[in-house]
Design an enzyme around this catalytic site. Structure first.
Site: not given
Ligand code: UD1
Ligand code: UDP
Length: 349
Positions: A206
């Site tokens: 991601h």
């Molecule tokens: C964010 C964090 C990243 C973290 C990740 C965990 C920042 C800069 N990045 O990245 O550090 O590792 O979360 O997963 O804060 N979206 C959905 N549904 C959801 C969540 C997100 O559709 O429930 C979509 C959002 O609308 C957006 C995209 O996914 O278009 C990215 O979401 P965003 O929270 O901006 O960044 P992440 O890649 O999730």
């Molecule tokens: N995770 C989860 N379901 C998924 C993917 C990840 O429960 O489908 C959990 C994973 O086990 C870990 C956390 O989400 O505990 C990690 O989050 P993510 O990878 O979104 O963010 P990051 O750690 O990179 O910030």
């Protein structure tokens, strides 16, 4: 009694917050008010973690998500500021390195409310990563810096930050210890996906650097398709990556790379604990692979969790070999929440 306002918003933050929020509630020694920014909002990215990990419903639910970084962070700041001005907590606690972390930290610092940063001191030394900018800034405005590892302490020392710094272990380890046996009893994911223990691998993808350009995404998917020819892979797809794949018109991922929706915590831990390999660009999943003693390949050119590499449980995707394997002591014994509670209670903030 001290009042702590906690700002969370993204999946890994719900997981880190759960052990500490429960510890605080059970202790009766502090009051916690939780603000959910809404950064992650799908049921399988947010609600499921509150339920499965027993995290109480937030006092405030802001529903702010999407948009470019400045807009998202700015909107969060405006809403958090209004709450903090009214609620006047003794400290604001933020986790990790997301935009929710930065918004909570900046607003608090400007209101002269001490900032507590959990997972302080991590560095990738790559300023193109949005998370690196967030975590560096928040560390420099925090009064209490709670580090998981000795590498994190060292990074802060190198930046001149030595006051209020403590090594406390890793809250994700607390959560893993508490919930792995519950996952084994309740999760049916292996049956649902027809997987045999140790007969498959788990992947997640991601990061902006792997999803924001079609070329980078194609490269990451090609790597996973290659790996899936050695061992079938399950890839629970982050919504960001699902959208990026559709936008880039990438369809053919081969029959051995199975794309599924994001899974809840229990299913994820069932998948991880029975996997033979993990391939990920997630911070949390690199550590969890080690917690389950599964070798990891990190789909990035650097990692903040350097001890996983040094001790032979993880390798970056351009590295051919693992180092000799040793146990890692850094993450504590599942007592990070307890140690943080004591520091919060006793700190002169
Ligand atoms: C964010 C964090 C990243 C973290 C990740 C965990 C920042 C800069 N990045 O990245 O550090 O590792 O979360 O997963 O804060 N979206 C959905 N549904 C959801 C969540 C997100 O559709 O429930 C979509 C959002 O609308 C957006 C995209 O996914 O278009 C990215 O979401 P965003 O929270 O901006 O960044 P992440 O890649 O999730
Ligand atoms: N995770 C989860 N379901 C998924 C993917 C990840 O429960 O489908 C959990 C994973 O086990 C870990 C956390 O989400 O505990 C990690 O989050 P993510 O990878 O979104 O963010 P990051 O750690 O990179 O910030």
């Amino acid at each position: 009694m001290k009042k702590i306002a906690t700002v969370i918003g993204a999946r890994p933050q719900f997981i880190k917050a759960a052990p500490l929020s429960l510890e605080i509630a059970n202790s009766g020694q502090l009051k916690e008010v939780c603000i959910h920014t809404g950064q992650h909002f799908d049921e399988n990215m947010s609600g499921v973690f509150f339920r499965e990990l027993g995290l109480p419903k937030p006092a405030y639910q802001l529903d702010i998500h999407g948009g470019p970084h400045g807009q998202m962070t700015g909107r969060m700041m405006e809403a958090i500021e209004a709450i903090l001005m009214q609620d006047r907590p003794d400290a604001v606690l933020v986790y990790g390195d997301t935009n929710s972390t930065l918004a909570g930290g900046l607003v608090a610092a400007k209101l002269h409310i001490p900032v507590v940063h959990v997972e302080a001191g991590l560095r990738s030394f790559n300023r193109k990563m949005p998370e690196e900018v967030n975590r560096v800034l928040v560390d420099h405005i925090s009064s209490l810096l709670l580090c998981p590892t000795s590498a994190a302490i060292e990074n802060l020392t190198n930046e001149g930050i030595t006051k209020g710094v403590h090594q406390v272990g890793d809250l994700m380890y607390d959560a893993t210890l508490r919930l792995t046996s519950i996952a084994a009893r309740h999760s049916r994911i292996l049956e649902a996906l027809s997987l045999e223990p140790k007969g498959y691998g788990v992947a997640t993808l991601h990061r902006a650097e792997n999803t924001d350009s079609p070329d980078a995404l194609r490269k990451a998917i090609a790597f996973l398709v290659g790996l899936s020819e050695e061992v079938p892979l399950v890839l629970p797809l982050h919504p960001r990556t699902r959208k990026a794949l559709a936008d880039a018109g990438i369809e053919g991922t081969g029959s051995q790379l199975k794309l599924i929706d994001p899974v809840g915590y229990l299913d994820m831990h069932m998948l991880l604990s029975n996997a033979s390999v993990v391939a990920t660009d997630s911070g949390g999943v690199q550590k969890e692979a080690y917690f389950h003693r599964v070798p990891c390949i990190t789909l990035r050119s650097e990692t903040e969790w350097v001890e996983t590499i040094d001790n032979g449980w993880n390798r970056l995707w351009h590295q051919e070999e693992y180092r000799p394997r040793r146990e890692i002591q850094e993450y504590g014994t599942g007592d990070a929440a307890k140690r943080i509670l004591e520091l919060l209670r006793d700190a002169q903030l």
